[in-house]
Design a protein around this motif. Structure first.
Motif, mmCIF file in Angstrom:
data_model
loop_
_atom_site.group_PDB
_atom_site.id
_atom_site.type_symbol
_atom_site.label_atom_id
_atom_site.label_comp_id
_atom_site.label_asym_id
_atom_site.label_seq_id
_atom_site.Cartn_x
_atom_site.Cartn_y
_atom_site.Cartn_z
ATOM 1 N N ALA A 14 58.069 29.822 9.275
ATOM 2 C CA ALA A 14 56.712 30.404 9.273
ATOM 3 C C ALA A 14 55.755 29.557 10.099
ATOM 4 O O ALA A 14 54.928 30.086 10.851
ATOM 5 N N GLU A 15 55.863 28.235 9.989
ATOM 6 C CA GLU A 15 54.993 27.341 10.765
ATOM 7 C C GLU A 15 55.284 27.438 12.259
ATOM 8 O O GLU A 15 54.371 27.451 13.083
ATOM 9 N N MET A 16 56.565 27.496 12.610
ATOM 10 C CA MET A 16 56.922 27.611 14.029
ATOM 11 C C MET A 16 56.413 28.936 14.596
ATOM 12 O O MET A 16 55.892 28.969 15.711
ATOM 13 N N LEU A 17 56.563 29.989 13.818
ATOM 14 C CA LEU A 17 56.067 31.299 14.254
ATOM 15 C C LEU A 17 54.557 31.251 14.449
ATOM 16 O O LEU A 17 54.036 31.714 15.468
ATOM 17 N N LYS A 18 53.856 30.658 13.492
ATOM 18 C CA LYS A 18 52.393 30.545 13.595
ATOM 19 C C LYS A 18 51.996 29.788 14.858
ATOM 20 O O LYS A 18 51.120 30.235 15.606
ATOM 21 N N HIS A 19 52.654 28.674 15.119
ATOM 22 C CA HIS A 19 52.324 27.883 16.312
ATOM 23 C C HIS A 19 52.538 28.695 17.588
ATOM 24 O O HIS A 19 51.727 28.637 18.514
ATOM 25 N N SER A 20 53.602 29.464 17.628
ATOM 26 C CA SER A 20 53.854 30.275 18.828
ATOM 27 C C SER A 20 52.776 31.334 19.008
ATOM 28 O O SER A 20 52.315 31.588 20.117
ATOM 29 N N LEU A 21 52.348 31.937 17.914
ATOM 30 C CA LEU A 21 51.337 32.997 18.002
ATOM 31 C C LEU A 21 49.980 32.474 18.459
ATOM 32 O O LEU A 21 49.272 33.138 19.214
ATOM 33 N N ILE A 22 49.635 31.277 18.015
ATOM 34 C CA ILE A 22 48.303 30.760 18.366
ATOM 35 C C ILE A 22 48.246 30.142 19.754
ATOM 36 O O ILE A 22 47.178 30.093 20.357
ATOM 37 N N LYS A 23 49.407 29.718 20.299
ATOM 38 C CA LYS A 23 49.310 28.910 21.506
ATOM 39 C C LYS A 23 50.355 29.145 22.584
ATOM 40 O O LYS A 23 50.166 28.697 23.711
ATOM 41 N N ASN A 24 51.476 29.834 22.292
ATOM 42 C CA ASN A 24 52.544 29.828 23.278
ATOM 43 C C ASN A 24 53.411 31.084 23.203
ATOM 44 O O ASN A 24 54.352 31.144 22.414
ATOM 45 N N LYS A 25 53.101 32.068 24.031
ATOM 46 C CA LYS A 25 53.867 33.314 24.019
ATOM 47 C C LYS A 25 55.329 33.086 24.392
ATOM 48 O O LYS A 25 56.225 33.739 23.859
ATOM 49 N N LYS A 26 55.566 32.148 25.293
ATOM 50 C CA LYS A 26 56.940 31.851 25.704
ATOM 51 C C LYS A 26 57.772 31.403 24.496
ATOM 52 O O LYS A 26 58.926 31.803 24.333
ATOM 53 N N LEU A 27 57.172 30.576 23.633
ATOM 54 C CA LEU A 27 57.862 30.144 22.416
ATOM 55 C C LEU A 27 58.083 31.336 21.485
ATOM 56 O O LEU A 27 59.154 31.472 20.895
ATOM 57 N N PHE A 166 37.846 34.636 9.276
ATOM 58 C CA PHE A 166 39.258 34.809 9.569
ATOM 59 C C PHE A 166 39.586 34.324 10.973
ATOM 60 O O PHE A 166 38.779 34.453 11.888
ATOM 61 N N ILE A 167 40.803 33.801 11.126
ATOM 62 C CA ILE A 167 41.362 33.517 12.440
ATOM 63 C C ILE A 167 42.172 34.760 12.800
ATOM 64 O O ILE A 167 43.030 35.184 12.024
ATOM 65 N N THR A 168 41.889 35.363 13.941
ATOM 66 C CA THR A 168 42.611 36.568 14.359
ATOM 67 C C THR A 168 43.203 36.349 15.752
ATOM 68 O O THR A 168 42.896 35.368 16.423
ATOM 69 N N LEU A 169 44.036 37.283 16.150
ATOM 70 C CA LEU A 169 44.754 37.159 17.417
ATOM 71 C C LEU A 169 44.155 38.071 18.490
ATOM 72 O O LEU A 169 43.960 39.252 18.257
ATOM 73 N N LYS A 170 43.864 37.478 19.661
ATOM 74 C CA LYS A 170 43.458 38.282 20.829
ATOM 75 C C LYS A 170 44.708 38.817 21.513
ATOM 76 O O LYS A 170 44.755 39.932 21.980
ATOM 77 N N ARG A 171 45.694 37.939 21.596
ATOM 78 C CA ARG A 171 47.013 38.268 22.166
ATOM 79 C C ARG A 171 47.948 37.155 21.728
ATOM 80 O O ARG A 171 47.484 36.127 21.221
ATOM 81 N N ILE A 172 49.224 37.347 21.913
ATOM 82 C CA ILE A 172 50.164 36.294 21.532
ATOM 83 C C ILE A 172 49.871 35.068 22.393
ATOM 84 O O ILE A 172 49.915 35.125 23.614
#
Length: 196
Positions: A14-27, A166-172
């Protein structure tokens, strides 16, 4: 890692997924392509996923040790997640990592409702969460849990006004840090998720 149950491995994931969503689409795309190998602790895939995830957390924390600005992005899914954990009295029904996964699901759905994320990326994330079996909030909560969930959200540390932040996503790979919503809007959103 090999000493952990599958459930605990998913919590770390879950943490790895979260990190990818907030900062790194390639991940994120790497995780999505290799989720089975990662969860099965295949040496190459798990090491790469952990290393890339740690790099993201390190870069964020180094920029903002005291959580005054950019570090807030690490809270994606946590406003919802903490409330979900607390609603179930921090029991074994839902541990922290699982609550974060449900929180990420809720944050992504809220991002879509606010018109912040496009349909293609939204569907990609939902499909990914379905592989983990965390694609429905109402598997864990019923409508009579609504007021309890809201009560815990109000006390979240990220709230500085009478609205819920809330923290939301603009894009991956990119987030919005400040989305302050009125309590009535939050309640309406969660209710709609619970009655699906």
């Amino acid at each position: 890692l090999k000493s952990l149950s599958r459930r605990e491995i998913i919590c770390g994931y879950a943490e790895m997924l979260k990190h990818s969503l907030i900062k790194n689409k390639k991940l994120f795309l790497f995780l999505d392509r290799n989720i089975k190998s990662i969860l099965n602790l295949n040496d190459y895939f798990i090491k790469k996923a952990i290393l890339e995830s740690c790099k993201i957390k390190k870069s964020v924390v180094e920029k903002d040790e005291n959580e005054k600005s950019v570090r807030k992005i690490l809270n994606l899914g946590h406003t919802f997640g903490h409330a979900y954990e607390a609603t179930l009295n921090f029991s074994n029904k839902l541990n922290h990592g699982e609550a974060v996964l449900l929180g990420i699901l809720s944050a992504i759905k809220l991002s879509k409702k606010l018109g912040q994320i496009n349909t293609v990326e939204y569907d990609l994330i939902l499909t990914h969460l379905s592989k983990l079996k965390f694609d429905k909030i109402n598997k864990f909560f019923k409508i009579n849990d609504l007021n309890k969930i809201i009560k815990f959200m109000i006390t979240d540390k990220k709230n500085t006004t009478n609205k819920i932040n809330f923290i939301t996503l603009k894009r991956i790979g990119s987030v919005n840090i400040n989305n302050q919503l009125k309590l009535s809007k939050v309640k309406e959103f969660i209710k709609s998720e619970l009655i699906k």
